[in-house]
Scaffold this motif. Structure first.
Motif, PDB file in Angstrom:
ATOM      1  N   TRP A  92      71.784  22.429  28.103  1.00 30.46           N
ATOM      2  CA  TRP A  92      71.891  23.612  28.954  1.00 30.46           C
ATOM      3  C   TRP A  92      71.694  24.875  28.136  1.00 30.46           C
ATOM      4  CZ3 TRP A  92      74.580  19.219  29.720  1.00 30.46           C
ATOM      5  CH2 TRP A  92      74.623  18.683  31.023  1.00 30.46           C
ATOM      6  N   ASP A 128      76.356  21.007  40.026  1.00 32.06           N
ATOM      7  CA  ASP A 128      76.352  19.649  39.470  1.00 32.06           C
ATOM      8  C   ASP A 128      76.816  18.581  40.458  1.00 32.06           C
ATOM      9  OD1 ASP A 128      75.477  20.301  36.766  1.00 32.06           O
ATOM     10  OD2 ASP A 128      77.394  21.348  36.592  1.00 32.06           O
ATOM     11  N   HIS A 181      71.440  24.465  41.205  1.00 33.06           N
ATOM     12  CA  HIS A 181      71.794  23.723  40.001  1.00 33.06           C
ATOM     13  C   HIS A 181      73.275  23.349  39.955  1.00 33.06           C
ATOM     14  CE1 HIS A 181      67.816  24.205  38.487  1.00 33.06           C
ATOM     15  NE2 HIS A 181      67.907  25.504  38.338  1.00 33.06           N
ATOM     16  N   ASN A 200      73.690  14.324  30.320  1.00 29.92           N
ATOM     17  CA  ASN A 200      72.260  14.128  30.532  1.00 29.92           C
ATOM     18  C   ASN A 200      71.814  12.846  29.831  1.00 29.92           C
ATOM     19  OD1 ASN A 200      71.646  16.429  32.097  1.00 29.92           O
ATOM     20  ND2 ASN A 200      71.566  17.717  30.285  1.00 29.92           N
ATOM     21  N   THR A 221      70.356  25.600  33.756  1.00 28.64           N
ATOM     22  CA  THR A 221      69.872  24.222  33.701  1.00 28.64           C
ATOM     23  C   THR A 221      68.417  24.199  33.274  1.00 28.64           C
ATOM     24  OG1 THR A 221      71.404  23.564  35.451  1.00 28.64           O
ATOM     25  CG2 THR A 221      69.542  22.100  35.028  1.00 28.64           C
TER      26      THR A 221
END
Length: 387
Positions: free
Chosen positions: A294, A134, A132, A288, A303
């Motif tokens: 989150w 980023d 997860h 998002n 996540t």
């Protein structure tokens, strides 16, 4: 290991695809311990628009010197047991041929004792699950100063709003990798710790013996497959210990996450030669587009799955990170990078990533008796399957 790893991975993939999409495969319950299998496979592609140095120069590890490179990044299989007073995990990366987490945790309420190989408590990005992350490549500060996995013993507490861990560690479990005994600690405080509404602060420190009395801080330009480091101190001989202090912060407001870290590291020496200090930091934001947010657990962001599995979760990210390895006569160079990323989580087992990295670096070259700027561009892509 090379002979049976592909077969094991193939069986695990088949099992995951045969059932409904899920984060792990339940195997059995033994003496109250729920046994499960997890896995992670990542395939990466890097395209280099070089400026001065050839970032993909031919190397013994297989890089062919072309302007693009494709390879399997990770092939991890992890067996876990949860339940009762003890949790345990045993993981192996078939691509890197090395052990991952291999430890047992004794739970004492929110407190715990951890023994075996585990990630050391000094980097928010490193401690966050790799599946997860980023951005495709971790920030320079993480790759420079994050101690990552070592064999050791730790004591800690993970309540919802406050926690800490103190650790004593040695070398990596896999032979011929990182070594050096040391200790470290991390403490965090989260005055807001609800899903979609998170504010987190943390402090960390590690101090360890350098391997073979030599230290060499250097880092790739936010591209895992690059063979060249644009900033590099060279070997710092007669090195005694390396000590790193870190600051970290995280804020989540609905579909937006902002995260940053700063670390400063110091190498002391056994002689009267000059000591070395350097620092590095990053700040980034992820949004998002599809509205998800989150969660937060044990001092780390989590996540969530896509709200609509069939269309998936789309994210936009922007990161700035910088490094300064110049100190006195040791001129390791300076670098700052800007990374733009797009992520697509599809259902609960697939993730696709695309990053563009703009690199700006400067390093003193003795043969030129001058600073040399090197400012390449890099395009990166990743396809990920995990369960």
């Amino acid at each position: 290991m090379k002979l049976w790893t592909p077969r094991l991975l193939a069986l695990a993939v088949s099992a995951a695809l045969a059932g409904s999409a899920q984060a792990e495969i339940a195997i059995d319950v033994i003496n109250g311990s729920e046994i499960s299998l997890e896995g992670l496979m990542q395939a990466d592609g890097n395209w280099f628009d070089n400026d001065v140095a050839d970032l993909n120069a031919a190397s013994p590890v297989g890089n062919d010197g072309k302007d693009s490179e494709f390879d399997m990044r990770r092939a991890e299989v992890i067996l876990k047991g949860k339940g009762g007073r003890f949790d345990w995990t045993a993981g192996y990366d078939g691509k890197a041929n090395k052990w991952l987490d291999a430890n047992i945790k004794w739970k004492l309420g929110t407190n715990y004792v951890l023994a075996g190989q585990y990630k050391q408590p000094n980097s928010l990005e490193e401690l966050t699950s790799t599946r997860h992350n980023d951005f495709i490549a971790k920030a320079m500060v993480t790759n420079l100063f994050g101690v990552a996995r070592r064999v050791g013993v730790a004591y800690g507490d993970d309540s919802q709003n406050f926690g800490y861990q103190i650790s004593y560690f040695g070398r990596e479990l896999t032979r011929n990798l990182n070594q050096g005994q040391g200790f470290g600690g991390r403490v965090y405080f989260a005055p807001m710790a609800e899903t979609g509404n998170i504010l987190h602060f943390g402090l960390s420190a590690v101090d360890f013996d350098t391997d073979a009395d030599t230290a060499r801080p250097r880092v790739r330009p936010d591209a895992d497959q690059a063979t060249i480091r644009l900033v590099d101190t060279g070997n710092i001989l007669n090195a005694d210990r390396q000590r790193t202090y870190g600051l970290e912060g995280l804020w989540v407001g609905g579909p937006l996450k902002v995260q940053g870290e700063y670390m400063r590291s110091r190498v002391t020496r056994t002689t009267n030669q000059q000591e070395w200090s350097g620092d590095s930091w990053y700040v980034y934001g992820v949004y998002n587009l599809t509205g998800e947010t989150w969660g937060y657990k044990a001092g780390l962001p989590t996540t969530n799955l896509p709200d609509n599995p069939s269309s998936g979760m789309w994210q936009l990210g922007l990161r700035y990170d910088a490094t300064d390895l110049n100190d006195g006569a040791i001129l390791g160079g300076k670098e700052d990078n800007l990374t733009l990323g797009v992520n697509w989580y599809w259902r609960s087992n697939f993730k696709f990533m695309l990053n563009y990295v703009k690199v700006n670096s400067s390093k003193y070259v003795s043969s030129l008796r001058a600073e040399l700027d090197d400012n390449p561009n890099i395009l990166e892509a990743r396809a990920q399957f995990y369960w």
